[in-house]
Write an enzyme that holds these catalytic residues in place. Structure first.
Site, PDB file in Angstrom:
ATOM      1  N   GLU A 195       0.833  -1.211   0.000  1.00 52.51           N
ATOM      2  CA  GLU A 195       0.000   0.000   0.000  1.00 52.51           C
ATOM      3  C   GLU A 195       0.862   1.255   0.000  1.00 52.51           C
ATOM      4  OE1 GLU A 195      -3.302   0.585   2.578  1.00 52.51           O
ATOM      5  OE2 GLU A 195      -3.923  -1.508   2.551  1.00 52.51           O
ATOM      6  N   SER A 261       5.715 -20.136  -1.372  1.00 53.28           N
ATOM      7  CA  SER A 261       5.717 -21.575  -1.141  1.00 53.28           C
ATOM      8  C   SER A 261       5.168 -22.279  -2.369  1.00 53.28           C
ATOM      9  CB  SER A 261       4.855 -21.949   0.078  1.00 53.28           C
ATOM     10  OG  SER A 261       5.220 -21.220   1.220  1.00 53.28           O
ATOM     11  N   ASP A 333      -5.391 -10.073   1.275  1.00 49.89           N
ATOM     12  CA  ASP A 333      -5.297  -8.668   1.662  1.00 49.89           C
ATOM     13  C   ASP A 333      -5.927  -8.511   3.046  1.00 49.89           C
ATOM     14  OD1 ASP A 333      -5.048  -5.970   1.833  1.00 49.89           O
ATOM     15  OD2 ASP A 333      -6.409  -5.484   0.190  1.00 49.89           O
ATOM     16  N   ASP A 336      -4.983  -3.150   6.138  1.00 56.45           N
ATOM     17  CA  ASP A 336      -5.335  -1.857   5.554  1.00 56.45           C
ATOM     18  C   ASP A 336      -4.735  -0.745   6.404  1.00 56.45           C
ATOM     19  OD1 ASP A 336      -6.707  -2.582   3.302  1.00 56.45           O
ATOM     20  OD2 ASP A 336      -8.706  -2.237   4.117  1.00 56.45           O
ATOM     21  N   ASP A 521     -15.349  -8.913  -2.514  1.00 57.15           N
ATOM     22  CA  ASP A 521     -15.263 -10.347  -2.236  1.00 57.15           C
ATOM     23  C   ASP A 521     -13.960 -10.945  -2.736  1.00 57.15           C
ATOM     24  OD1 ASP A 521     -17.865 -10.387  -1.108  1.00 57.15           O
ATOM     25  OD2 ASP A 521     -18.740 -10.458  -3.116  1.00 57.15           O
TER      26      ASP A 521
END
Length: 821
Positions: A195, A261, A333, A336, A521
């Protein structure tokens, strides 16, 4: 003269004897902390005798009458081999490194105090279910039992590092184990830094150029986002970096080295033996010792074996007799940043939805070695803790009169991740595994599982619930007082991405995009991979059926899909052009390099020169493309994004504009820049690796750096504690060896698979695993690096739950018996 000579000889002899004596004394005290694996010990905290049988790789197989007794013994074994590592993890989570290391680690401690990870861990203890609470208490008792033995028997303070950084070790607590999982979440998270970087870049560049240099993964697009300057006005178009250089003791890794990974699984119809197969290799920063510790626990629900993390009573990746599970970073995510306006008339308040609200605040005291204690004012808003302005370059994107707070799922004070992990070890089927991990909060992972007949993959971890009208869709810092930017809880676990019984009976994840769901979503806009998944898909589809060996072959594959894709574009107008140049000229060296690359198949083999030429060329090309547009900010882009390079050379949406040097009068083409970058690369190679192109070795530059985080930079000691190895692979290969990208050795392998495991449920005891260094954290132990060379060569050790086999190859058996009370 003779008298002078005799005295010189006496002095020299005396110095030699003194040095030998000092060495012998140092070795004696350091070796006192080496555990004896063949022992009978009476301890408090268990109900009946427990056996710790260590096989010939020093993997403990633990047998007890009850689950708490088994967890007790795991704590005992972890403490025997990794006490220093465990205490360092705990100190880091607590923000108490400066008590040992002084001012050097003060920024790390300040950050951890602001995040308050340890307090959230402490408050989460009571949220665990009964069996997890019992496991945590028993594990803590096992760790403390070993500490008691160290104190009683003068066993070298438990670890040789304790002689240099002597400090009292407090008893282990259940909260310590929970805090370590939260610390791993911090190490694996990169959304915060992304961000900030996107905000800084958007302040400097046109939106189209931002889309080039920070590209979305190919696939379904998203609506164009606003420039950060329109969201947060009155910021300078560019601000210099504000944070200190990266410290290896910090749990916050550069965004380019965030978790990565591989995991893949095949069902019975794609297996040659008719059983399921699963492979997993989690990637973390390389250290000595590795973070992974191999162990087998014989629980009441059956045996489990795999990779544990010292300090945590859980097999994080491994198998039982009926289920295998692997983990990969999901890149969810889950963070924030919120820009919080501070009341100009009252600095104890910030703007809320309906007016000014009071910060939650308290003072936190950090004790600093050889200096006065430092008091930190910790503040919190409804959105999360306020972060220090000098961390993460936050000062460069924070308006005057504002502070930045962090929303992050790992800061949950009712975190049941530990309970979910304990339940996972008891699962028998794919559905059981998915049900068990409903309470998993952070770090978010893609969980790949295989039972004896089915395979599946599910994203586990809490997904923040956001509103559709979020100003930046969570991609840029946004104002915390705007309701649409805030979180409103978590999304239902049932909505997490889930894949079971795939049509082709095979699935996998290499940190690639897993969901095209639109915001809010979505899972993420920033993913960890766009390249390895291409090579994986090719290897999986090249065979009708797979075996354990073919899964191992894929795990160790070093062919770079990226090199195969980019080189034809980078050299499109350079291959075989012009007459042969005279020997010894720059033009001739360029031709030699191009001839080698033209015949190369993209294999990043440690013994070949082509990978080094390609990597150096790509690095110099990226620098030439970005440094004029980005200026000093280009130092943040340490690795070339293959999608960015492809956009430029294919001129997608006009991206070839990056090839023109802004400050120069001529208009440079991408061919010009590519030729100049190749010349730059060959000059760098001349200066650092040698002048004979055909004699170059990728492995000389791509050395795995298993360095001790504390002693690795100490002269002389570094020779004993660091493990360096020539390795194959690269940034974008399945056998991933992520390069550092910075400093005088930018191609050092600093981030790779610390654990590899391949499980075959047609014959579970034929499964195999390996760790990157060894089981012991003691540099004088023969198990400090006993697996390192096997790991480098791509070899494994048996991963068997056969009790007789473990006993037959035992290097020691420790019997713990309860003290009669």
């Amino acid at each position: 003269m003779a008298l002078l000579f005799r005295w010189l000889m006496r002095i020299i002899t005396g110095l030699i004897v003194l040095c030998v004596a000092i060495f012998a004394l140092t070795y004696y005290f350091a070796s006192r902390s080496l555990p004896n694996y063949t022992a009978d010990e009476a301890v408090q905290g268990i109900a009946s005798p427990v056996e710790i049988v260590r096989d010939n790789a020093n993997v403990p197989h633990i047998f007890g009458a009850t689950d708490p007794d088994v967890y007790f013994a795991l704590g005992y074994a972890h403490a025997q081999d990794r006490m220093w590592q465990m205490t360092m993890l705990r100190r880091t989570a607590q923000g108490r490194l400066s008590e040992l290391f002084g001012e050097r680690t003060l920024p790390i401690d300040k950050l951890l105090r602001h995040l308050d990870l340890y307090r959230t861990a402490t408050e989460s203890v009571d949220d665990q279910d009964a069996q997890t609470t019992a496991a945590l208490k028993a594990y803590s008792a096992g760790v403390n039992a070993w500490l008691g033995k160290v104190n009683e028997g003068a066993r070298g303070r438990g670890a040789p590092e304790m002689w240099m950084f002597n400090h009292a070790i407090s008893p282990w607590q259940p909260a310590d184990s929970i805090a370590i999982i939260k610390l791993m979440a911090l190490q694996l998270s990169s959304q915060l830094e992304n961000e900030v970087l996107r905000a800084r870049t958007s302040l400097l560049l046109d939106p189209n150029l931002v889309r080039d240099i920070l590209p979305d993964d190919p696939g379904s697009g998203i609506a164009m986002l606003p420039e950060y300057a329109t969201l947060v006005p009155d910021l300078p178009r560019y601000a210099a970096n504000s944070r200190a250089p990266y410290d290896p003791l910090s749990p916050v890794k550069p965004a380019q080295l965030a978790g990565a990974s591989n995991a893949w699984a095949a069902g019975p119809t794609r297996s040659a033996t008719g059983g399921t197969l699963l492979a997993n290799d989690p990637h973390l920063g390389l250290t000595a010792p590795t973070i992974w510790y191999l162990a087998r626990l014989e629980l009441s629900t059956g045996g489990v074996i795999g990779g544990t993390i010292p300090g945590v009573p859980v097999v994080m990746t491994g198998r039982s007799d009926s289920l295998g599970w692997g983990i990969t970073s999901s890149y969810l995510d889950d963070q924030d940043l919120f820009i919080e306006e501070v009341n100009p008339d009252n600095s104890t308040q910030y703007r809320g939805l309906d007016g000014w609200e009071n910060f939650k605040s308290r003072d936190s005291i950090i004790n600093v070695r050889d200096q006065s204690a430092v008091t930190v004012r910790v503040r919190e808003t409804v959105n999360g803790p306020v972060l220090p302005a000098d961390q993460f370059d936050l000062s460069t994107i924070t308006p005057r009169g504002h502070v930045v707070s962090l929303g992050w799922t790992a800061l949950s004070r009712d975190d049941t991740t530990m309970s979910a992990a304990i339940k996972l070890m008891q699962a028998r089927t794919v559905d059981d595994a998915f049900d068990a991990t409903e309470g998993y909060i952070a770090p978010s992972q893609n969980l790949t599982v295989a039972d004896r007949t089915r395979v599946g993959l599910k994203t586990i971890g809490a997904i923040p619930a956001r509103t559709p009208d979020h100003q930046s869709q969570g991609r840029l810092p946004s104002f915390g007082y705007i309701e649409g930017n805030r979180w409103f809880g978590r999304q239902p676990y049932a909505d997490n991405p889930e894949f079971a019984d795939p049509m082709g009976d095979i699935l996998g994840n290499t940190n690639n995009k897993t969901s095209d769901a639109p915001f809010p979503d979505h899972v993420s806009y920033v993913w960890g991979d766009t390249q390895r998944i291409k090579r994986w898909a090719r290897l999986m589809q090249a065979r009708e059926v797979h075996t354990r060996e073919s899964f191992i072959e894929a795990q160790l594959d070093t062919v770079s899909y990226t090199a195969r894709t980019l080189l034809p574009m980078m050299g499109a107008d350079l291959w075989f052009t012009g007459e042969a140049a005279p020997e010894g000229t720059p033009e001739r060296r360029r031709q030699q390099a191009l001839e080698l690359l033209a015949a190369w198949n993209g294999e990043m083999n440690e013994h070949m020169p082509e990978p080094l030429i390609y990597a150096a060329w790509l690095r110099e090309l990226h620098k030439r493309l970005t440094r004029d547009e980005l200026g000093p900010l280009s130092s943040e882009f340490t690795h070339a994004d293959p999608v960015f390079i492809e956009r430029v050379f294919r001129n997608i949406d006009g991206a070839s504009v990056w090839c023109d040097v802004v400050q120069s009068a001529p208009v440079e083409t991408c061919t010009d820049i590519s030729r100049q970058a190749l010349d730059d690369a060959l000059i760098w190679i001349d200066e650092h690796q040698g002048t004979t192109v055909a004699a170059l070795r990728w492995g000389d530059a791509h050395q795995a750096t298993h360095d001790h985080p504390v002693l690795g930079d100490v002269p002389l000691l570094s020779w004993f504690v660091n493990i360096r190895q020539s390795t194959s692979g690269g940034d974008n290969t399945l056998q991933r060896g992520k390069t550092s990208g910075v400093g005088p050795n930018p191609f050092q392998n600093v981030h790779a698979a610390g654990y590899r495991g391949v499980y075959d449920f047609a014959d579970p005891d034929s499964s195999v695993f390996i760790s990157a260094t060894g089981q012991s954290g003691h540099p004088l132990s023969r198990y400090y690096d006993n697996m390192g060379e096997l790991w480098r060569r791509g070899e494994y050790v048996p991963m068997s739950l056969d009790t007789a086999l473990a006993r037959a190859a035992a290097v020691g058996v420790t019997v713990l018996t309860p003290i009669a009370e």
